[in-house]
Design an enzyme around this catalytic site. Sequence first.
Site, PDB file in Angstrom:
ATOM      1  N   LEU A 153      10.701 -20.789  -4.122  1.00 61.23           N
ATOM      2  CA  LEU A 153       9.615 -19.933  -3.624  1.00 61.23           C
ATOM      3  C   LEU A 153       8.372 -20.040  -4.507  1.00 61.23           C
ATOM      4  CD1 LEU A 153       8.727 -17.390  -1.838  1.00 61.23           C
ATOM      5  CD2 LEU A 153       9.594 -16.018  -3.747  1.00 61.23           C
ATOM      6  N   HIS A 188       2.997   3.106  -8.910  1.00 60.40           N
ATOM      7  CA  HIS A 188       2.838   1.673  -9.204  1.00 60.40           C
ATOM      8  C   HIS A 188       4.085   1.130  -9.915  1.00 60.40           C
ATOM      9  CE1 HIS A 188      -1.166   1.985  -7.738  1.00 60.40           C
ATOM     10  NE2 HIS A 188      -1.659   2.657  -8.769  1.00 60.40           N
ATOM     11  N   ARG A 233      -5.388  -1.715   8.427  1.00 65.68           N
ATOM     12  CA  ARG A 233      -6.608  -2.374   7.949  1.00 65.68           C
ATOM     13  C   ARG A 233      -6.246  -3.690   7.293  1.00 65.68           C
ATOM     14  NH1 ARG A 233      -7.734   2.754   6.127  1.00 65.68           N
ATOM     15  NH2 ARG A 233      -6.710   2.405   4.138  1.00 65.68           N
ATOM     16  N   ARG A 268       0.331   7.637  -2.719  1.00 69.26           N
ATOM     17  CA  ARG A 268       0.876   8.701  -1.858  1.00 69.26           C
ATOM     18  C   ARG A 268       2.371   8.910  -2.119  1.00 69.26           C
ATOM     19  NH1 ARG A 268      -1.238   6.015   3.306  1.00 69.26           N
ATOM     20  NH2 ARG A 268      -1.698   4.414   1.762  1.00 69.26           N
ATOM     21  N   TRP A 269       3.062   7.842  -2.417  1.00 71.08           N
ATOM     22  CA  TRP A 269       4.495   7.950  -2.739  1.00 71.08           C
ATOM     23  C   TRP A 269       4.668   8.811  -3.996  1.00 71.08           C
ATOM     24  CZ3 TRP A 269       7.788   6.768  -6.762  1.00 71.08           C
ATOM     25  CH2 TRP A 269       9.140   6.669  -6.468  1.00 71.08           C
ATOM     26  N   TRP A 320     -11.329  -2.250  -8.751  1.00 71.38           N
ATOM     27  CA  TRP A 320     -11.958  -2.022 -10.056  1.00 71.38           C
ATOM     28  C   TRP A 320     -12.677  -0.677 -10.090  1.00 71.38           C
ATOM     29  CZ3 TRP A 320     -10.256  -4.750 -13.864  1.00 71.38           C
ATOM     30  CH2 TRP A 320      -9.947  -6.102 -13.710  1.00 71.38           C
ATOM     31  N   ARG A 334      -0.143   8.901 -10.198  1.00 79.25           N
ATOM     32  CA  ARG A 334      -0.219   7.679  -9.381  1.00 79.25           C
ATOM     33  C   ARG A 334       0.491   6.482 -10.022  1.00 79.25           C
ATOM     34  NH1 ARG A 334      -3.755   7.348  -5.382  1.00 79.25           N
ATOM     35  NH2 ARG A 334      -3.987   5.136  -5.780  1.00 79.25           N
ATOM     36  N   GLU A 381       0.673 -13.275  12.684  1.00 77.12           N
ATOM     37  CA  GLU A 381       1.218 -12.084  13.349  1.00 77.12           C
ATOM     38  C   GLU A 381       1.091 -10.928  12.361  1.00 77.12           C
ATOM     39  OE1 GLU A 381       2.317 -11.885  16.481  1.00 77.12           O
ATOM     40  OE2 GLU A 381       1.811 -13.999  16.742  1.00 77.12           O
ATOM     41  N   ASP A 406       0.841  -1.203   0.000  1.00 80.12           N
ATOM     42  CA  ASP A 406       0.000   0.000   0.000  1.00 80.12           C
ATOM     43  C   ASP A 406       0.875   1.252   0.000  1.00 80.12           C
ATOM     44  OD1 ASP A 406      -2.310   1.478   0.015  1.00 80.12           O
ATOM     45  OD2 ASP A 406      -2.681   1.250   2.160  1.00 80.12           O
ATOM     46  N   GLY A 407       0.339   2.307  -0.590  1.00 75.26           N
ATOM     47  CA  GLY A 407       1.006   3.608  -0.529  1.00 75.26           C
ATOM     48  C   GLY A 407       1.661   4.044  -1.831  1.00 75.26           C
ATOM     49  N   ASN A 408       1.401   3.335  -2.917  1.00 73.41           N
ATOM     50  CA  ASN A 408       1.999   3.736  -4.207  1.00 73.41           C
ATOM     51  C   ASN A 408       1.542   5.136  -4.622  1.00 73.41           C
ATOM     52  OD1 ASN A 408       3.016   1.177  -4.265  1.00 73.41           O
ATOM     53  ND2 ASN A 408       1.773   0.436  -5.959  1.00 73.41           N
TER      54      ASN A 408
HETATM   55  C1  FPP Z   1      -1.583   0.096  -3.433  1.00 78.30           C
HETATM   56  O1  FPP Z   1      -1.188   1.441  -3.441  1.00 78.30           O
HETATM   57  C2  FPP Z   1      -1.086  -0.646  -4.592  1.00 78.30           C
HETATM   58  C3  FPP Z   1      -1.849  -1.258  -5.546  1.00 78.30           C
HETATM   59  C4  FPP Z   1      -3.313  -1.236  -5.512  1.00 78.30           C
HETATM   60  C5  FPP Z   1      -1.253  -1.958  -6.682  1.00 78.30           C
HETATM   61  C6  FPP Z   1      -0.002  -2.740  -6.428  1.00 78.30           C
HETATM   62  C7  FPP Z   1       0.693  -2.959  -7.716  1.00 78.30           C
HETATM   63  C8  FPP Z   1       2.033  -2.953  -7.927  1.00 78.30           C
HETATM   64  C9  FPP Z   1       3.030  -2.807  -6.863  1.00 78.30           C
HETATM   65  C10 FPP Z   1       2.563  -3.070  -9.304  1.00 78.30           C
HETATM   66  C11 FPP Z   1       2.426  -4.357 -10.022  1.00 78.30           C
HETATM   67  C12 FPP Z   1       2.491  -5.550  -9.187  1.00 78.30           C
HETATM   68  C13 FPP Z   1       3.003  -6.741  -9.552  1.00 78.30           C
HETATM   69  C14 FPP Z   1       2.809  -7.890  -8.661  1.00 78.30           C
HETATM   70  C15 FPP Z   1       3.761  -6.953 -10.792  1.00 78.30           C
HETATM   71  P1  FPP Z   1      -2.310   2.558  -3.579  1.00 78.30           P
HETATM   72  O2  FPP Z   1      -2.489   2.858  -5.026  1.00 78.30           O
HETATM   73  O3  FPP Z   1      -3.549   2.112  -2.877  1.00 78.30           O
HETATM   74  O4  FPP Z   1      -1.648   3.768  -2.831  1.00 78.30           O
HETATM   75  P2  FPP Z   1      -2.384   4.914  -1.989  1.00 78.30           P
HETATM   76  O5  FPP Z   1      -3.085   4.223  -0.846  1.00 78.30           O
HETATM   77  O6  FPP Z   1      -1.250   5.776  -1.531  1.00 78.30           O
HETATM   78  O7  FPP Z   1      -3.318   5.620  -2.899  1.00 78.30           O
END
Ligand code: FPP
Length: 247
Positions: A132, A38, A195, A25-26, A70, A34, A208, A21-23
């Site tokens: 793995l 990702h 969450r 906001r990053w 979605w 956004r 855990e 999570d956090g892509n």
């Molecule tokens: C959550 O951050 C991230 C996602 C919903 C997507 C995760 C996808 C990747 C890391 C890229 C592709 C993955 C693979 C396995 C190849 P968010 O968008 O909810 O961030 P935010 O909460 O800051 O808005």
Amino acid sequence: MDYKSQINIKEVPGHVAIIMDGNGRWAKQHNKPRIFGHKNGVFSVRSVVEGAGEIGLKYLTLYAFSTENWKRPKIEVAALMQLLVATISNEVSALNKNNVRLLTIGDLSSLPGNCEKELQKAMDKTKGNTGLSLILALSYSSKTEIINAVKKIASDVVENALTIEDINDSVFNSYLDTAVIEDPQLLIRTSGEYRLSNFLLWQIAYSELYFTDKFWPDFTKEDLFKAIVDYQGRERRFGLTSEQVGK
Ligand code: FPP
């Protein structure tokens, strides 16, 4: 600090699950769209998969896309799907080189055709790997998974393939997408949110939980090692007393 050397290799958890999570906001922090978050999140996926292999993890489950995702803007969903296809096809030879088997949970049929095809191809090409198992949760909803299991159980009871008395914890488990996969001992969530977001609700009954403020694109294998060191310092009692578990 080097966390890897602090890990007790004999007691590495068999299964770690991560809510990435956090892509978004990053990306915002970097004044970028956004999808830039990702894209950088893929580097973290690579680092964590590499780290998981280094310490001999058996299963790593990554929450890549929920059914709720979605509802995001169409342009972001399309970009995420494209990124997924590109990443899978780019990484399949690296997965093979590192003996990683790719698996998925969730409703693959709801993904765009090329995405489903690419994933099936990658799963097929890596199915003989014995290191793995990397499990991508895609178009995944834990509640839907549980409802589907209940439907299949009900139908097996109606068809006399199962009696009501047969239904127990392990039988129920065998109807889930994760049937052959041990429950995660450790669940990690990044970005400072506390969450579960409809992720593996049945399977994490005794996991855990580890939360970090780091946004996913800043998370590396070193952070995975740190979480495992933290996990190994915990006492897992499964409802018993400290004296009973003998620590
Ligand atoms: C959550 O951050 C991230 C996602 C919903 C997507 C995760 C996808 C990747 C890391 C890229 C592709 C993955 C693979 C396995 C190849 P968010 O968008 O909810 O961030 P935010 O909460 O800051 O808005």
